[in-house]
Design a protein around this motif. Structure first.
Motif, PDB file in Angstrom:
ATOM      1  N   SER A 145       0.850  -1.179   0.000  1.00 30.29           N
ATOM      2  CA  SER A 145       0.000   0.000   0.000  1.00 30.29           C
ATOM      3  C   SER A 145       0.891   1.236   0.000  1.00 30.29           C
ATOM      4  CB  SER A 145      -0.927   0.025   1.219  1.00 30.29           C
ATOM      5  OG  SER A 145      -0.272   0.578   2.337  1.00 30.29           O
ATOM      6  N   SER A 146       0.287   2.379  -0.304  1.00 29.60           N
ATOM      7  CA  SER A 146       1.068   3.621  -0.332  1.00 29.60           C
ATOM      8  C   SER A 146       1.367   4.125   1.077  1.00 29.60           C
ATOM      9  CB  SER A 146       0.304   4.694  -1.114  1.00 29.60           C
ATOM     10  OG  SER A 146      -0.926   4.987  -0.470  1.00 29.60           O
ATOM     11  N   ARG A 147       0.706   3.506   2.060  1.00 34.11           N
ATOM     12  CA  ARG A 147       0.893   3.947   3.439  1.00 34.11           C
ATOM     13  C   ARG A 147       1.633   2.913   4.276  1.00 34.11           C
ATOM     14  NH1 ARG A 147      -4.968   5.333   5.467  1.00 34.11           N
ATOM     15  NH2 ARG A 147      -3.797   6.106   7.263  1.00 34.11           N
ATOM     16  N   ARG A 148       2.265   1.976   3.637  1.00 36.84           N
ATOM     17  CA  ARG A 148       2.856   0.868   4.359  1.00 36.84           C
ATOM     18  C   ARG A 148       4.159   1.269   5.054  1.00 36.84           C
ATOM     19  NH1 ARG A 148       7.674   0.792   2.714  1.00 36.84           N
ATOM     20  NH2 ARG A 148       8.334   0.035   0.665  1.00 36.84           N
ATOM     21  N   CYS A 149       4.418   0.565   6.152  1.00 35.96           N
ATOM     22  CA  CYS A 149       5.731   0.597   6.785  1.00 35.96           C
ATOM     23  C   CYS A 149       6.377  -0.758   6.533  1.00 35.96           C
ATOM     24  CB  CYS A 149       5.617   0.794   8.297  1.00 35.96           C
ATOM     25  SG  CYS A 149       5.653   2.503   8.820  1.00 35.96           S
ATOM     26  N   ASN A 182       8.825   4.391   6.292  1.00 31.13           N
ATOM     27  CA  ASN A 182       7.442   4.698   5.935  1.00 31.13           C
ATOM     28  C   ASN A 182       7.416   5.027   4.452  1.00 31.13           C
ATOM     29  OD1 ASN A 182       5.082   6.209   5.338  1.00 31.13           O
ATOM     30  ND2 ASN A 182       4.830   6.701   7.521  1.00 31.13           N
ATOM     31  N   GLY A 206       5.024   6.103   2.355  1.00 29.63           N
ATOM     32  CA  GLY A 206       4.384   7.336   1.921  1.00 29.63           C
ATOM     33  C   GLY A 206       5.160   8.598   2.260  1.00 29.63           C
ATOM     34  N   ARG A 262       3.624  -3.664   7.443  1.00 34.76           N
ATOM     35  CA  ARG A 262       2.247  -3.419   7.834  1.00 34.76           C
ATOM     36  C   ARG A 262       1.610  -2.533   6.785  1.00 34.76           C
ATOM     37  NH1 ARG A 262       2.982   0.119  13.355  1.00 34.76           N
ATOM     38  NH2 ARG A 262       0.809   0.706  13.026  1.00 34.76           N
ATOM     39  N   ARG A 263       0.329  -2.725   6.579  1.00 32.86           N
ATOM     40  CA  ARG A 263      -0.361  -2.035   5.490  1.00 32.86           C
ATOM     41  C   ARG A 263      -0.504  -0.538   5.742  1.00 32.86           C
ATOM     42  NH1 ARG A 263      -3.117  -6.979   5.857  1.00 32.86           N
ATOM     43  NH2 ARG A 263      -4.538  -6.112   7.422  1.00 32.86           N
ATOM     44  N   VAL A 264      -0.720  -0.170   6.994  1.00 33.99           N
ATOM     45  CA  VAL A 264      -0.867   1.241   7.337  1.00 33.99           C
ATOM     46  C   VAL A 264       0.128   1.561   8.431  1.00 33.99           C
ATOM     47  CG1 VAL A 264      -2.405   3.038   8.174  1.00 33.99           C
ATOM     48  CG2 VAL A 264      -3.290   1.188   6.725  1.00 33.99           C
ATOM     49  N   CYS A 265       0.980   2.506   8.141  1.00 35.83           N
ATOM     50  CA  CYS A 265       2.053   2.831   9.078  1.00 35.83           C
ATOM     51  C   CYS A 265       1.543   3.655  10.243  1.00 35.83           C
ATOM     52  CB  CYS A 265       3.129   3.608   8.338  1.00 35.83           C
ATOM     53  SG  CYS A 265       4.726   3.556   9.120  1.00 35.83           S
ATOM     54  N   TYR A 283       1.527  -4.958  15.494  1.00 38.09           N
ATOM     55  CA  TYR A 283       0.842  -4.199  14.466  1.00 38.09           C
ATOM     56  C   TYR A 283       1.247  -4.588  13.051  1.00 38.09           C
ATOM     57  CZ  TYR A 283      -0.709  -1.166  18.235  1.00 38.09           C
ATOM     58  OH  TYR A 283      -1.275  -0.684  19.383  1.00 38.09           O
TER      59      TYR A 283
END
Length: 126
Positions: free
Chosen positions: A29-33, A52, A54, A99-102, A112
């Motif tokens: 994803s564009s927000r992944r960590c 991160n 993004g 992870r999908r959302v950082c 997480y």
């Protein structure tokens, strides 16, 4: 399902360098960590370095700041960990994680993270 494949572990003398790589099997994803944890004998798994996607922000454990550098190649869904001035206490199994959302302040909390690699051994001798 995303698979993370690590490479680059090995054995080195204190003061030496290693470079770890972690390739994700597909875009997350564009927000992944994405980054690295490590597990040393008789210790809990700890966060080492995370990037991160993004924002391009990076996070490091205090014990590796100034010695380790995390970077990424988004075209290859890959992150790298350049480890310099290695110490015997850096000896551990290093795990790639994503992870999908950082988050931010919780970057070092493994609960997480959605995806994990199999781990690669890093051994530093004195």
């Amino acid at each position: 399902q995303v698979h993370l494949v690590e490479s680059g572990g090995g054995s080195v003398q204190a003061g030496g360098s290693l470079r770890l790589s972690c390739a994700a099997s597909k875009y997350i994803s564009s927000r992944r960590c994405m980054g690295w944890f490590r597990l040393a004998p008789k210790k809990e798994r700890e966060g080492v370095a995370i990037i991160n996607d993004g924002r391009g922000e990076t996070y490091y454990a205090d014990s590796v700041k100034g010695r380790f550098t995390i970077s990424q190649d988004n075209t290859k869904n890959t992150v790298y960990l350049q480890m310099n001035s290695l110490k015997p206490e850096d000896t551990a199994v290093y795990y790639c994680a994503a992870r999908r959302v950082c988050g931010g302040g919780d970057w070092g909390e493994e609960r997480y993270y959605d995806y994990w690699g199999q781990g690669t051994q890093v051994t530093v001798s004195s």
